[in-house]
Enzyme design. Sequence first.
Site, PDB file in Angstrom:
ATOM      1  CB  SER A 129      -0.949  -0.001   1.206  1.00 47.81           C
ATOM      2  OG  SER A 129      -0.234  -0.122   2.422  1.00 47.81           O
ATOM      3  CD1 TRP A 130       5.386   3.905   3.235  1.00 47.95           C
ATOM      4  CD2 TRP A 130       3.725   5.154   2.445  1.00 47.95           C
ATOM      5  NE1 TRP A 130       5.711   5.222   3.445  1.00 47.95           N
ATOM      6  CE2 TRP A 130       4.704   6.019   2.972  1.00 47.95           C
ATOM      7  CE3 TRP A 130       2.575   5.713   1.880  1.00 47.95           C
ATOM      8  CZ2 TRP A 130       4.602   7.408   2.961  1.00 47.95           C
ATOM      9  CZ3 TRP A 130       2.462   7.101   1.868  1.00 47.95           C
ATOM     10  CH2 TRP A 130       3.455   7.931   2.397  1.00 47.95           C
TER      11      TRP A 130
ATOM     12  CB  ALA B  81      -0.957   4.112   1.705  1.00 50.46           C
TER      13      ALA B  81
ATOM     14  CE  LYS C 239       4.816   5.267  12.901  1.00 51.09           C
ATOM     15  NZ  LYS C 239       3.813   4.532  12.096  1.00 51.09           N
TER      16      LYS C 239
ATOM     17  CB  THR D 130       0.459   5.705  13.635  1.00 48.52           C
ATOM     18  OG1 THR D 130       1.262   6.308  12.624  1.00 48.52           O
ATOM     19  CG2 THR D 130       0.521   4.194  13.469  1.00 48.52           C
TER      20      THR D 130
ATOM     21  NE  ARG E 226      -0.679  -2.017   6.389  1.00 51.52           N
ATOM     22  CZ  ARG E 226       0.356  -2.278   5.609  1.00 51.52           C
ATOM     23  NH1 ARG E 226       1.282  -3.125   6.028  1.00 51.52           N
ATOM     24  NH2 ARG E 226       0.476  -1.696   4.441  1.00 51.52           N
TER      25      ARG E 226
ATOM     26  CB  VAL F 228       3.721  -6.340   7.343  1.00 53.16           C
ATOM     27  CG1 VAL F 228       4.724  -6.102   8.470  1.00 53.16           C
ATOM     28  CG2 VAL F 228       4.208  -7.444   6.411  1.00 53.16           C
TER      29      VAL F 228
ATOM     30  CD  GLU G   3       7.433  -3.452   9.618  1.00 45.29           C
ATOM     31  OE1 GLU G   3       8.045  -3.902  10.614  1.00 45.29           O
ATOM     32  OE2 GLU G   3       7.796  -3.665   8.451  1.00 45.29           O
TER      33      GLU G   3
END
Length: 345
Positions: free
Chosen positions: A12-13, A140, A191, A248, A255, A279, A281
């Site tokens: 996506s990013w 994104a 973060k 975020t 996510r 994913v 992260e």
Amino acid sequence: MSEKAAVLVAGSWGTALASVLADKMDVMIWTRNEAQKDEINEEHRNERFLPGVELSPRIVATTDMGEAVAGAKAVVIVAPSSAMREVARSLKAYWNEEMTIVHATKGFETESLKRMSVVIAEELGCEEGRIVVLSGPSHAEEVVKRCPTTVVVASLVEEQAQRAQDLFMNSYFRVYTNRDMVGVELAGALKNIIALGAGMSDGLGYGDNAKAALLTRGLAEITRIGVEMGANPLTFAGLAGVGDLVVTATSRHSRNWRAGYMLGEGKSLDTVLSSMGMVVEGIRTTKAARTISEKYQVQMPIAQQLYHVLFDGIEPRVAVEALMGRDRKTEMEVMSLETWEQWHN
């Protein structure tokens, strides 16, 4: 002949950054997935990662990394942290010193605890100053819709950061430069842990008071370990720090927030990961942060409790109770006096 950039890989990013670059130049995006390649080339879509979005016809996909990189003025690496070393190793055969190398991955190599710029430099056999990191508050899903977005690019070499700034900056995507590469990478990675915690707090139904406290104390925690690792404390008050943390930890696009929310609802980690399909992260970073905090002897109580939830089976409510029951502290315990004096002077 039009200029060209390469993007590795088509998540996506990576796809969103390819869309930004396509405003100025041709973009070739590399993927291992043949079906994804055909979808991007024939339908101008990447439905798994950015559903409902029509991509620029200037974005062309390939499964051949050599073809993707050939003739590119810049290579943008957006691989998951777990795959970064492998991707960088594959890139070595095709890159050259004239290319600007940018990465936009927010995480650590779990086993070595190395930042992504270090991993890339090791595999390419170049100085870390050749690498640029792009970070900041940037979903994104919003970037591909041309929503106003502001990010930061950081490099140990100002000229490299300025090249990346020129590469990406346009009418809706504003780019600042920063020399504190360590701080920008640490902020972007750490973060995600706090965003997991924010989602968990929301999943537990704890409300805005709890989340505000979590973000504030989480930022202090990130700053404390970041400064001990050589970062400038002011970086954590900027786009890569508080900016990225807010976006975020408060959005359903995130996510990490969604994963935390499901954990707060009582779902198991395996269930969360299987349902996400992408994913997360922050989960890997939580594991890395625990080891980093021990290595630098810096307290990271939020990361510690999240580790217990993720990997030791502790109930989220029990972890919150442990945080609320800690010994009394002063709010200004962000870093050691010695470290503060080093930066202040």
